[in-house]
Design an enzyme around this catalytic site. Structure first.
Site, PDB file in Angstrom:
ATOM      1  N   ARG A  44       8.422  16.245  -1.840  1.00  0.00           N
ATOM      2  CA  ARG A  44       7.831  15.511  -2.969  1.00  0.00           C
ATOM      3  C   ARG A  44       8.929  14.905  -3.860  1.00  0.00           C
ATOM      4  O   ARG A  44       8.705  13.906  -4.538  1.00  0.00           O
ATOM      5  CB  ARG A  44       6.934  16.447  -3.800  1.00  0.00           C
ATOM      6  CG  ARG A  44       5.947  15.671  -4.671  1.00  0.00           C
ATOM      7  CD  ARG A  44       5.091  16.587  -5.547  1.00  0.00           C
ATOM      8  NE  ARG A  44       5.845  17.177  -6.604  1.00  0.00           N
ATOM      9  CZ  ARG A  44       6.020  18.496  -6.800  1.00  0.00           C
ATOM     10  NH1 ARG A  44       5.463  19.383  -5.993  1.00  0.00           N
ATOM     11  NH2 ARG A  44       6.752  18.943  -7.793  1.00  0.00           N
ATOM     12  N   TYR A  60      -7.003  -6.948  -8.173  1.00  0.00           N
ATOM     13  CA  TYR A  60      -7.674  -6.080  -7.204  1.00  0.00           C
ATOM     14  C   TYR A  60      -8.708  -5.204  -7.935  1.00  0.00           C
ATOM     15  O   TYR A  60      -8.419  -4.651  -9.004  1.00  0.00           O
ATOM     16  CB  TYR A  60      -6.630  -5.228  -6.482  1.00  0.00           C
ATOM     17  CG  TYR A  60      -7.250  -4.196  -5.584  1.00  0.00           C
ATOM     18  CD1 TYR A  60      -8.168  -4.548  -4.604  1.00  0.00           C
ATOM     19  CD2 TYR A  60      -6.938  -2.847  -5.722  1.00  0.00           C
ATOM     20  CE1 TYR A  60      -8.758  -3.596  -3.787  1.00  0.00           C
ATOM     21  CE2 TYR A  60      -7.519  -1.883  -4.911  1.00  0.00           C
ATOM     22  CZ  TYR A  60      -8.432  -2.282  -3.948  1.00  0.00           C
ATOM     23  OH  TYR A  60      -9.020  -1.328  -3.146  1.00  0.00           O
ATOM     24  N   ASP A  82       2.388  -7.394  -9.335  1.00  0.00           N
ATOM     25  CA  ASP A  82       1.874  -6.907  -8.060  1.00  0.00           C
ATOM     26  C   ASP A  82       2.134  -8.015  -7.044  1.00  0.00           C
ATOM     27  O   ASP A  82       1.498  -9.067  -7.067  1.00  0.00           O
ATOM     28  CB  ASP A  82       0.376  -6.588  -8.182  1.00  0.00           C
ATOM     29  CG  ASP A  82      -0.189  -5.980  -6.901  1.00  0.00           C
ATOM     30  OD1 ASP A  82       0.366  -6.253  -5.818  1.00  0.00           O
ATOM     31  OD2 ASP A  82      -1.187  -5.242  -6.979  1.00  0.00           O
ATOM     32  N   LYS A 127      -0.731  -3.282   3.152  1.00  0.00           N
ATOM     33  CA  LYS A 127      -0.987  -4.678   3.526  1.00  0.00           C
ATOM     34  C   LYS A 127       0.182  -5.259   4.333  1.00  0.00           C
ATOM     35  O   LYS A 127       0.497  -4.742   5.374  1.00  0.00           O
ATOM     36  CB  LYS A 127      -1.283  -5.477   2.251  1.00  0.00           C
ATOM     37  CG  LYS A 127      -2.298  -4.793   1.306  1.00  0.00           C
ATOM     38  CD  LYS A 127      -3.607  -4.554   1.994  1.00  0.00           C
ATOM     39  CE  LYS A 127      -4.748  -4.006   1.182  1.00  0.00           C
ATOM     40  NZ  LYS A 127      -4.575  -2.913   0.274  1.00  0.00           N
TER      41      LYS A 127
HETATM   42  C1  LIG Z   1      -3.250  -6.759  -4.703  1.00  0.00           C
HETATM   43  C2  LIG Z   1      -3.542  -5.305  -4.431  1.00  0.00           C
HETATM   44  N1  LIG Z   1      -2.933  -4.354  -5.176  1.00  0.00           N
HETATM   45  C3  LIG Z   1      -3.175  -3.039  -4.991  1.00  0.00           C
HETATM   46  C4  LIG Z   1      -4.074  -2.612  -4.023  1.00  0.00           C
HETATM   47  C5  LIG Z   1      -4.325  -1.145  -3.849  1.00  0.00           C
HETATM   48  O1  LIG Z   1      -3.686  -0.699  -2.686  1.00  0.00           O
HETATM   49  P1  LIG Z   1      -4.161   0.559  -1.796  1.00  0.00           P
HETATM   50  O2  LIG Z   1      -5.449   0.200  -1.164  1.00  0.00           O
HETATM   51  O3  LIG Z   1      -3.030   0.724  -0.832  1.00  0.00           O
HETATM   52  O4  LIG Z   1      -4.307   1.722  -2.733  1.00  0.00           O
HETATM   53  C6  LIG Z   1      -4.721  -3.557  -3.226  1.00  0.00           C
HETATM   54  C7  LIG Z   1      -5.681  -3.128  -2.192  1.00  0.00           C
HETATM   55  O5  LIG Z   1      -6.407  -3.920  -1.615  1.00  0.00           O
HETATM   56  C8  LIG Z   1      -4.455  -4.934  -3.434  1.00  0.00           C
HETATM   57  O6  LIG Z   1      -5.054  -5.904  -2.711  1.00  0.00           O
END
Ligand SMILES: Cc1ncc(COP(=O)(O)O)c(C=O)c1O
Length: 394
Positions: free
Chosen positions: A59, A112, A184, A209
């Site tokens: 961890r 998101y 992000d 992704k």
């Molecule tokens: C732009 C974006 N940020 C964060 C996330 C969250 O990621 P995770 O599904 O790996 O928790 C997503 C998920 O689709 C996303 O599209």
């Protein structure tokens, strides 16, 4: 040879996480262990006091995870990276570090779904108030900033509307107000967009992704710019506990090596598909950063190295037509997530953004008819053929 940080993006992707194995292994081994043996009691105590470098407990630190983190830090041009159990763990950890004691976040309204829901549902219990604005209109960020604003959080291009925010302008506004700019960068990846070079302070990704790219891992990452930030983030991630595990880190690291190649093919495929959709008589509108019809087409050309692999569109028949299309494609899988080698199609209003409050969805123009396509690396004629047979059934 040039230092790795000065090499091209393809070289960084392959060699950025260089790990020197005592047995000469070319690929970092999977240290699938929760804990590491100390030589003796004094050695363990020295490690805990930070007087000697070494591993204690996964961890806290793990060599397989570190190799993957180093590769991402090099790709993003950051100081270091922190592998998290999911993109949401990366978002949560980032907010926990930057929003200690509460305060205000100014956030992209098109974001998101779970990020918006986290801020709206849990934010107030942590003393966090969020103002959602159209960050592509940077004057709206400026207007929303108050004395208690600690973070400006942007997703660009935004999920799922593909609205684009001027990162450099957002950084100027945030810094003027002594706030931290978090970007992000999931939709572009470090191959196409370099938020640190444009003034961002923290970059996060859902590694689920593009970074992993093979739809077989859930993971996230936080990339920081300075050693000081790294220490604060590492100690909070350790306490909050949302670290990635070694096997998933190994898979992401493996995926990273082909990231530039995948992105190149995905962008080329997406461009062809976006043009096809824009010409199709059944299509009402298409949003793709590579199309001249995209409202921030010029901005995207200026601040990124390509248009990405995400397309949003709406059919003239609205939601019923969109549903009929999504139910009749075969090659494009009807599934959430994005950025992998396989093309995926989904309906944000009832899927990825279903938990987002309807008012915020409407404010962000996430219409009920919006269909989101993540373009993979298949032969483009096959993807076009799949969409064409689906659209011909409408
Ligand atoms: C732009 C974006 N940020 C964060 C996330 C969250 O990621 P995770 O599904 O790996 O928790 C997503 C998920 O689709 C996303 O599209």
């Amino acid at each position: 040879m040039r230092p790795i940080r000065e090499c091209g993006i393809e070289t960084k992707a392959v060699h950025g996480g260089e790990y020197h194995d005592p047995l000469g292994a070319v690929i970092p081994p999977i240290y699938q262990t929760s804990t590491f043996r100390f030589r003796d009691v004094d050695h363990g105590a020295r490690l805990f006091r930070g007087e000697e470098d070494g591993y204690i407990y996964t961890r806290m630190r793990n060599p397989t995870i570190e190799a993957m983190e180093n590769a991402i830090a090099v790709l993003e041009g950051g100081w270091k990276a922190l592998g998290c159990a999911s993109g949401m763990a990366a978002v949560h950890t980032t907010l926990a570090v930057l929003m200690q004691g509460g305060g205000r976040i100014v956030c992209s309204e098109s974001v998101y779904g779970a990020t918006a829901t986290l801020l709206m549902a849990l934010g107030p219990s942590y003393g966090i108030e969020t103002t959602f604005v159209d960050t592509s209109r940077t004057e709206e960020i400026e207007r929303a900033i108050r004395q208690d604003t600690k973070v400006v959080f942007i997703e660009t291009p935004a999920n799922p509307t593909l609205v684009i925010t001027d990162i450099a302008a957002a950084a100027d506004i945030a810094h003027h107000a002594n706030a931290t700019l978090v970007v992000d960068n999931t939709f572009m990846s470090p191959v196409l967009q370099h938020p640190f070079a444009l003034g961002a302070d923290v970059v996060i990704h859902s590694m689920t992704k593009f970074l992993n790219g093979h739809a077989d891992v859930v993971g996230g990452v936080i990339v920081v710019k300075t050693e000081e930030q790294y220490k604060a983030f590492r100690s909070s991630l350790n306490l909050l506990g949302g670290v990635i595990d070694p096997f998933n880190a190994f898979l992401v690291h493996r995926g990273l090596k082909t990231l530039p190649l995948r992105i190149e093919r995905q962008c080329a495929n997406a461009m062809r598909i976006a043009e096809y959709l824009e010409r199709h008589p059944a299509v009402q509108w298409v949003r793709y950063p590579g199309l001249r019809s995209h409202p921030q087409y010029e901005l995207n050309r200026r601040q990124s190295d390509g248009p990405g692999a995400m397309i949003s569109f709406e059919l003239k028949g609205g939601l019923p037509a969109g549903k009929a299309l999504m139910n009749s494609v075969h090659l494009c899988a009807l599934a959430v997530s994005l950025g992998g080698v396989e093309s995926l199609i989904q309906h944000p209003a009832s899927m990825t953004h279903a938990t987002m409050a309807r008012e915020l969805r409407e404010q962000a123009a996430i219409t009920d008819g919006l269909v989101r396509l993540s373009v993979g690396i298949e032969n483009v004629e096959d993807i076009l053929g799949d969409l064409d047979q689906g659209l011909s059934k409408l």
